[in-house]
Design an enzyme around this catalytic site. Structure first.
Site, PDB file in Angstrom:
ATOM      1  N   ASP A  18       0.812  -1.310  -0.085  1.00 16.57           N
ATOM      2  CA  ASP A  18       0.115  -0.006  -0.059  1.00 16.57           C
ATOM      3  C   ASP A  18       0.879   1.186  -0.093  1.00 16.57           C
ATOM      4  O   ASP A  18       0.635   2.247  -0.723  1.00 16.57           O
ATOM      5  CB  ASP A  18      -0.749  -0.063   1.179  1.00 16.57           C
ATOM      6  CG  ASP A  18      -2.053  -1.089   1.310  1.00 16.57           C
ATOM      7  OD1 ASP A  18      -2.778  -1.193   0.100  1.00 16.57           O
ATOM      8  OD2 ASP A  18      -2.086  -2.113   2.057  1.00 16.57           O
ATOM      9  N   GLY A  19       1.943   1.200   0.681  1.00 17.13           N
ATOM     10  CA  GLY A  19       2.722   2.510   0.736  1.00 17.13           C
ATOM     11  C   GLY A  19       3.201   2.884  -0.338  1.00 17.13           C
ATOM     12  O   GLY A  19       3.711   3.987  -1.082  1.00 17.13           O
ATOM     13  N   HIS A 125       3.434  -4.508  11.556  1.00 13.41           N
ATOM     14  CA  HIS A 125       3.719  -4.002  10.232  1.00 13.41           C
ATOM     15  C   HIS A 125       5.274  -4.009  10.257  1.00 13.41           C
ATOM     16  O   HIS A 125       5.835  -4.305   9.241  1.00 13.41           O
ATOM     17  CB  HIS A 125       3.378  -2.528  10.032  1.00 13.41           C
ATOM     18  CG  HIS A 125       3.688  -1.964   8.603  1.00 13.41           C
ATOM     19  ND1 HIS A 125       5.016  -1.273   8.551  1.00 13.41           N
ATOM     20  CD2 HIS A 125       2.931  -1.777   7.332  1.00 13.41           C
ATOM     21  CE1 HIS A 125       4.936  -0.826   7.426  1.00 13.41           C
ATOM     22  NE2 HIS A 125       3.748  -1.293   6.594  1.00 13.41           N
ATOM     23  N   ARG A 219      26.922  21.040 -22.782  1.00 18.68           N
ATOM     24  CA  ARG A 219      25.705  20.351 -23.399  1.00 18.68           C
ATOM     25  C   ARG A 219      25.890  19.808 -24.725  1.00 18.68           C
ATOM     26  O   ARG A 219      25.312  18.849 -24.878  1.00 18.68           O
ATOM     27  CB  ARG A 219      24.492  20.904 -22.919  1.00 18.68           C
ATOM     28  CG  ARG A 219      23.983  22.235 -23.721  1.00 18.68           C
ATOM     29  CD  ARG A 219      22.707  22.804 -23.684  1.00 18.68           C
ATOM     30  NE  ARG A 219      22.667  23.989 -24.180  1.00 18.68           N
ATOM     31  CZ  ARG A 219      21.416  24.537 -24.328  1.00 18.68           C
ATOM     32  NH1 ARG A 219      20.403  23.951 -24.175  1.00 18.68           N
ATOM     33  NH2 ARG A 219      21.415  25.778 -25.077  1.00 18.68           N
ATOM     34  N   SER A 246      16.512  20.478 -25.218  1.00 19.61           N
ATOM     35  CA  SER A 246      17.359  21.388 -24.120  1.00 19.61           C
ATOM     36  C   SER A 246      18.813  20.531 -23.714  1.00 19.61           C
ATOM     37  O   SER A 246      19.739  21.142 -23.733  1.00 19.61           O
ATOM     38  CB  SER A 246      16.593  22.083 -22.916  1.00 19.61           C
ATOM     39  OG  SER A 246      15.752  22.988 -23.430  1.00 19.61           O
ATOM     40  N   GLU A 273      10.640  12.760 -13.690  1.00 21.58           N
ATOM     41  CA  GLU A 273      12.056  12.509 -13.110  1.00 21.58           C
ATOM     42  C   GLU A 273      12.355  11.272 -12.250  1.00 21.58           C
ATOM     43  O   GLU A 273      13.419  10.382 -12.295  1.00 21.58           O
ATOM     44  CB  GLU A 273      12.857  13.943 -12.512  1.00 21.58           C
ATOM     45  CG  GLU A 273      12.632  15.089 -13.584  1.00 21.58           C
ATOM     46  CD  GLU A 273      11.491  15.917 -13.548  1.00 21.58           C
ATOM     47  OE1 GLU A 273      11.289  16.763 -14.411  1.00 21.58           O
ATOM     48  OE2 GLU A 273      10.257  15.303 -12.993  1.00 21.58           O
ATOM     49  N   ASP A 332      14.979  31.760 -17.102  1.00 18.77           N
ATOM     50  CA  ASP A 332      14.159  30.843 -16.268  1.00 18.77           C
ATOM     51  C   ASP A 332      14.490  31.538 -14.751  1.00 18.77           C
ATOM     52  O   ASP A 332      13.351  31.162 -13.806  1.00 18.77           O
ATOM     53  CB  ASP A 332      14.496  29.428 -16.043  1.00 18.77           C
ATOM     54  CG  ASP A 332      13.929  28.833 -17.542  1.00 18.77           C
ATOM     55  OD1 ASP A 332      12.979  29.283 -17.912  1.00 18.77           O
ATOM     56  OD2 ASP A 332      14.804  27.894 -18.021  1.00 18.77           O
ATOM     57  N   ARG A 383      24.755  25.798 -20.120  1.00 15.84           N
ATOM     58  CA  ARG A 383      24.106  26.130 -21.104  1.00 15.84           C
ATOM     59  C   ARG A 383      24.709  26.872 -22.098  1.00 15.84           C
ATOM     60  O   ARG A 383      24.653  27.278 -22.934  1.00 15.84           O
ATOM     61  CB  ARG A 383      22.771  26.679 -20.690  1.00 15.84           C
ATOM     62  CG  ARG A 383      21.907  27.559 -21.812  1.00 15.84           C
ATOM     63  CD  ARG A 383      21.046  28.265 -20.974  1.00 15.84           C
ATOM     64  NE  ARG A 383      19.876  28.945 -21.849  1.00 15.84           N
ATOM     65  CZ  ARG A 383      19.777  30.225 -22.545  1.00 15.84           C
ATOM     66  NH1 ARG A 383      20.951  30.648 -22.155  1.00 15.84           N
ATOM     67  NH2 ARG A 383      18.978  30.305 -23.320  1.00 15.84           N
TER      68      ARG A 383
END
Length: 459
Positions: A18-19, A125, A219, A246, A273, A332, A383
């Site tokens: 369940d977790g 548990h 990059r 990107s 991610e 950004d 970048r």
């Protein structure tokens, strides 16, 4: 390559509770599994309706089966997971027969089954029953065997699996031999992957640069390295969390890994991610010779840090391609500017953190990352463009740190730089030297020696 799926008839199994269903990562990963139609994935969901806090009705009341059906899974329900073993076997057989989608088998159970006072409570548990309740449970179940005594019947069942496995292995070997006879070139590549050995001379595909070559963002150099390695590393597979344009992580000679096109090597993870990191771990731990990589903005490692830490703990040779590595990333703003991340990943045990400057150091980062099959590597990439500095080299990256400027005698000052700060460090050194200060400038990739590669994350 001719299909060899029939040579791998086995399924991958997952047991979850369940977790696990409450965690966001399960929805991320299972959404992708449904989208990809992973028909050899079978998940058994232990639906005991208990978590550490108590019964799940206090926090978790959704219809999990309906959710998985919406995700594109084949779903079954075994009502009595405590005693209906035939029903469980039938459900697994049904799941194996469904080959165009993953399967979820919801198995309703009673946690602490047999315990007269603690069954169906959170007391069992994460804690032992204790001597008195153990004795009461033995009596309740009419269990005549002593502590750690295994009934002969269990031994017999387990040992029967040995002969079944031997027969299955011989059948597999015969099928593989037929494949080798029909497709010798493809079989050689397959066996090379399964050997977990890198092809001889693979690193020669990595390009090198001189100071006269135009400087690019690292990059962009990363993209060049991935596409240089793609044809010589048949196990290289990976992609980005919805940021491929990107991150620049597409292997141009291949298409997208999608349902029905499993021979392709570009993975489209979408905005997932955490699930992406976990999937990369699974690919790496499958020991099939695949070399997984994944990518996003460096700041978004915050969403997948647990999976990256698991890579380090589990010794998975994943490659994390993280771009936009500094405050120099455009419009950004602060939400996308990594500040503490470099220090944080250098402090993570068994995580190799590399931040290259220029083309040669980026090539070196990939050489080290690919060679490290039992250790993850995070490569932080810029970048903005930067020059190809005199003295930057693949060999320097392999050392972990090296002198890039000065270094004669004993310097008055040592300036250490990484990535896009390294040209600034050299400029600062030259200005200090003009004032009579003796300066040494060090290009740092990773900290002290101590691992098999001579590189270790620096705290």
């Amino acid at each position: 390559m001719p299909s060899c799926c029939c040579y791998y008839p086995s399924c991958s199994y997952c047991i979850l509770g369940d977790g696990c269903m409450m965690e966001g990562i399960s929805n991320e990963a299972c959404s992708l599994a449904g989208h990809w139609g992973l028909g050899k994935l079978i998940a058994l969901y232990d639906d005991n309706r208990i978590s550490i806090d108590g019964h799940t009705e206090i926090s978790f009341t959704e219809d999990v089966a309906a959710r998985f059906e919406a995700l594109g899974w084949h779903v079954q329900h075994v009502q009595d997971g405590n005693t209906d073993f035939d029903g469980l076997r039938k459900a697994i057989a049904n799941a194996k027969a469904v080959t165009d989608k993953p399967s979820l088998i919801k198995v309703s159970t009673l946690i602490g089954y047999g315990s007269p006072n603690k069954a169906d409570t959170h007391d069992v548990h994460g804690a032992p029953l204790g001597p008195e309740e153990t004795a009461a449970t033995r009596e309740n179940l009419k269990w005549p065997y002593g502590e750690f005594e295994v009934p002969q019947e269990v031994y017999d069942v387990m040992r029967s699996a040995v002969s079944k496995g031997a027969t299955a292995e011989e059948g597999w070997k015969a099928t593989l031999a037929a494949y080798k006879s029909k497709y010798p070139k493809e079989a050689e590549e397959l066996e090379g992957l399964l050997s977990m050995k890198l092809p001889e001379g693979w690193e020669k595909a990595l390009p090198t640069y001189t100071p006269e070559d135009k400087g690019l963002a690292t990059r962009q150099y990363s993209q060049i390295m991935l596409n240089a390695l793609a044809p010589v590393l048949p196990g290289l597979i990976g992609g980005s969390a919805d940021l491929a344009p990107s991150n620049l992580t597409l292997m141009k000679m291949f298409g997208d890994f999608q349902k029905g096109s499993y021979a392709e090597r570009n993975l489209r993870f979408g905005v997932r991610e955490h699930g992406m990191g976990a999937i990369v771990n699974g690919i790496g731990r499958h020991n099939s010779g695949l070399i997984p990589y994944c990518a996003t903005f460096y700041i978004f490692t915050d969403y997948m840090r647990a999976a990256m830490r698991m890579s380090a703990l589990s010794e998975v040779g994943a490659i994390y391609v993280m771009t936009h590595d500094s405050i120099g990333l455009g419009e950004d703003g602060p939400t996308h500017q990594p500040v503490e991340h470099l220090a944080s990943f250098r402090a993570m045990p068994n995580m190799l953190m590399v931040r290259p400057c220029g083309g040669n150091e980026t090539a070196g980062a990939y050489k080290v990352a690919v060679a490290n099959r039992n250790r993850p590597t995070t490569i932080a990439l810029s970048r903005q463009g930067m020059p190809n500095l005199e003295g930057c080299s693949i060999e320097g990256v392999e050392k972990g740190a090296y002198v890039i400027h000065g270094g004669e005698g004993t310097p008055d000052v040592i300036i250490i730089g990484t990535g896009s700060e390294l040209p600034l460090a050299i400029d600062a050194a030259k200005k200090l030297e003009a004032d009579g200060t003796k300066v040494g400038c060090v290009a740092l990739q990773s900290g002290w020696k101590g691992s098999s590669s001579g590189l270790c994350g620096m705290a």
